[in-house]
Design a protein around this motif. Structure first.
Motif, PDB file in Angstrom:
ATOM      1  N   VAL A 132       7.780   7.073   6.665  1.00  0.00           N
ATOM      2  CA  VAL A 132       7.406   6.614   5.335  1.00  0.00           C
ATOM      3  C   VAL A 132       7.035   7.786   4.429  1.00  0.00           C
ATOM      4  O   VAL A 132       7.314   7.768   3.222  1.00  0.00           O
ATOM      5  CB  VAL A 132       6.236   5.617   5.429  1.00  0.00           C
ATOM      6  N   LEU A 133       6.433   8.827   4.983  1.00  0.00           N
ATOM      7  CA  LEU A 133       5.928   9.930   4.157  1.00  0.00           C
ATOM      8  C   LEU A 133       7.012  10.620   3.331  1.00  0.00           C
ATOM      9  O   LEU A 133       6.818  10.818   2.128  1.00  0.00           O
ATOM     10  CB  LEU A 133       5.197  10.942   5.038  1.00  0.00           C
ATOM     11  N   PRO A 134       8.171  10.984   3.895  1.00  0.00           N
ATOM     12  CA  PRO A 134       9.202  11.603   3.046  1.00  0.00           C
ATOM     13  C   PRO A 134       9.646  10.694   1.905  1.00  0.00           C
ATOM     14  O   PRO A 134       9.894  11.174   0.793  1.00  0.00           O
ATOM     15  CB  PRO A 134      10.356  11.870   4.023  1.00  0.00           C
ATOM     16  N   GLY A 135       9.726   9.399   2.177  1.00  0.00           N
ATOM     17  CA  GLY A 135      10.108   8.466   1.131  1.00  0.00           C
ATOM     18  C   GLY A 135       9.086   8.421   0.008  1.00  0.00           C
ATOM     19  O   GLY A 135       9.445   8.364  -1.174  1.00  0.00           O
ATOM     20  N   LEU A 136       7.799   8.462   0.365  1.00  0.00           N
ATOM     21  CA  LEU A 136       6.748   8.460  -0.652  1.00  0.00           C
ATOM     22  C   LEU A 136       6.827   9.709  -1.520  1.00  0.00           C
ATOM     23  O   LEU A 136       6.702   9.637  -2.750  1.00  0.00           O
ATOM     24  CB  LEU A 136       5.374   8.374   0.016  1.00  0.00           C
ATOM     25  N   ILE A 137       7.048  10.851  -0.882  1.00  0.00           N
ATOM     26  CA  ILE A 137       7.135  12.103  -1.641  1.00  0.00           C
ATOM     27  C   ILE A 137       8.338  12.074  -2.585  1.00  0.00           C
ATOM     28  O   ILE A 137       8.230  12.420  -3.771  1.00  0.00           O
ATOM     29  CB  ILE A 137       7.225  13.302  -0.675  1.00  0.00           C
ATOM     30  N   MET A 138       9.489  11.639  -2.064  1.00  0.00           N
ATOM     31  CA  MET A 138      10.684  11.582  -2.907  1.00  0.00           C
ATOM     32  C   MET A 138      10.518  10.594  -4.048  1.00  0.00           C
ATOM     33  O   MET A 138      10.993  10.828  -5.172  1.00  0.00           O
ATOM     34  CB  MET A 138      11.900  11.211  -2.054  1.00  0.00           C
ATOM     35  N   ALA A 139       9.832   9.477  -3.787  1.00  0.00           N
ATOM     36  CA  ALA A 139       9.626   8.474  -4.833  1.00  0.00           C
ATOM     37  C   ALA A 139       8.792   9.044  -5.975  1.00  0.00           C
ATOM     38  O   ALA A 139       9.140   8.898  -7.159  1.00  0.00           O
ATOM     39  CB  ALA A 139       8.956   7.237  -4.243  1.00  0.00           C
ATOM     40  N   GLU A 140       7.692   9.718  -5.641  1.00  0.00           N
ATOM     41  CA  GLU A 140       6.828  10.257  -6.682  1.00  0.00           C
ATOM     42  C   GLU A 140       7.520  11.394  -7.431  1.00  0.00           C
ATOM     43  O   GLU A 140       7.377  11.519  -8.654  1.00  0.00           O
ATOM     44  CB  GLU A 140       5.513  10.750  -6.063  1.00  0.00           C
ATOM     45  N   VAL A 141       8.281  12.223  -6.723  1.00  0.00           N
ATOM     46  CA  VAL A 141       8.996  13.320  -7.386  1.00  0.00           C
ATOM     47  C   VAL A 141      10.063  12.769  -8.341  1.00  0.00           C
ATOM     48  O   VAL A 141      10.237  13.275  -9.460  1.00  0.00           O
ATOM     49  CB  VAL A 141       9.640  14.255  -6.335  1.00  0.00           C
ATOM     50  N   SER A 142      10.758  11.722  -7.906  1.00  0.00           N
ATOM     51  CA  SER A 142      11.797  11.144  -8.767  1.00  0.00           C
ATOM     52  C   SER A 142      11.199  10.542 -10.026  1.00  0.00           C
ATOM     53  O   SER A 142      11.773  10.680 -11.122  1.00  0.00           O
ATOM     54  CB  SER A 142      12.581  10.079  -7.994  1.00  0.00           C
ATOM     55  N   VAL A 143      10.053   9.905  -9.892  1.00  0.00           N
ATOM     56  CA  VAL A 143       9.395   9.340 -11.077  1.00  0.00           C
ATOM     57  C   VAL A 143       8.871  10.451 -11.975  1.00  0.00           C
ATOM     58  O   VAL A 143       8.947  10.369 -13.206  1.00  0.00           O
ATOM     59  CB  VAL A 143       8.249   8.398 -10.648  1.00  0.00           C
TER      60      VAL A 143
END
Length: 211
Positions: A132-143
């Motif tokens: 889950v952690l990589p997905g959370l990081i990518m989500a916040e960076v994309s936003v």
């Protein structure tokens, strides 16, 4: 949604902000609602709502990183949530309750169940070394690199933080402390009938045909 946005960029631009607002509100609502839950099935459900908001905001960012984040988050959350469902069923089959008001001291009586519960909660909480952690990081960076307001990202972060706090508190309450009445009753039952098994939520002595 991401593919549809690539096929119709003007329509995607028109719906980007409403989708992002809905996603942020959903995430924050899930985190707030989770604070008042005392039933483990509902806890899992509101975690799913919180994650749905985060995934929706990643998609609304309209970037390839956001789409990738949504896929990674969906996969990771599904695994962790499925494990928590299994743990809930294991607890309910033994103690006939999933209310956190009636559960404590699970770790001393059912160490394996407590360990699986900690793994599931760690996965949902985005602990390092979980998918889950990589997905959370990518989500916040994309936003962050999109045109969406920072306030929307802050709302999803707040919802996620509330979810982590509630999960930590409920897990500690269920796993630690003195064994609650249902746990103590199960231990006494095993002491009296150590060869009993659990079938369809009912305790049946080994060798007796299940109803």
């Amino acid at each position: 949604i991401h593919i549809a946005g690539q096929l119709a960029p003007q329509g995607a631009a028109a719906f980007q902000m409403p989708l992002a607002v809905l996603a942020a509100v959903t995430s924050l609502y899930g985190g707030i609602a989770l604070l008042g839950q005392h039933e483990l099935r509902r806890v899992n459900a509101y975690c799913t709502i919180t994650y749905a908001g985060i995934i929706g905001l990643a998609v609304a960012a309209g970037t390839p990183d956001g789409a990738t984040a949504a896929i990674v988050l969906t996969a990771g959350r599904t695994v962790a949530s499925a494990l928590l469902i299994i743990v809930n069923q294991m607890i309910h089959s033994r103690l006939q309750t999933l209310s956190t008001r009636e559960l404590s001291g699970i770790a001393s009586t059912f160490p394996l169940i407590a360990a699986l519960m900690l793994i599931a909660v760690a996965g949902l909480a985005g602990v390092p070394f979980f998918s889950v952690l990589p997905g959370l990081i990518m989500a916040e960076v994309s936003v962050w690199h999109s045109a969406l307001p920072f306030a929307l990202m802050a709302m999803t972060v707040a919802g996620f933080a509330l979810m982590i706090g509630a999960l930590g508190y409920l897990t500690a309450k269920v796993c630690t402390g003195a064994p609650s009445a249902p746990v103590a009753a199960y231990v006494r039952h095993l002491a009296e009938d150590p060869f009993d098994i659990i079938v369809a939520g009912q305790r049946v002595p080994v060798g007796v045909e299940a109803p």
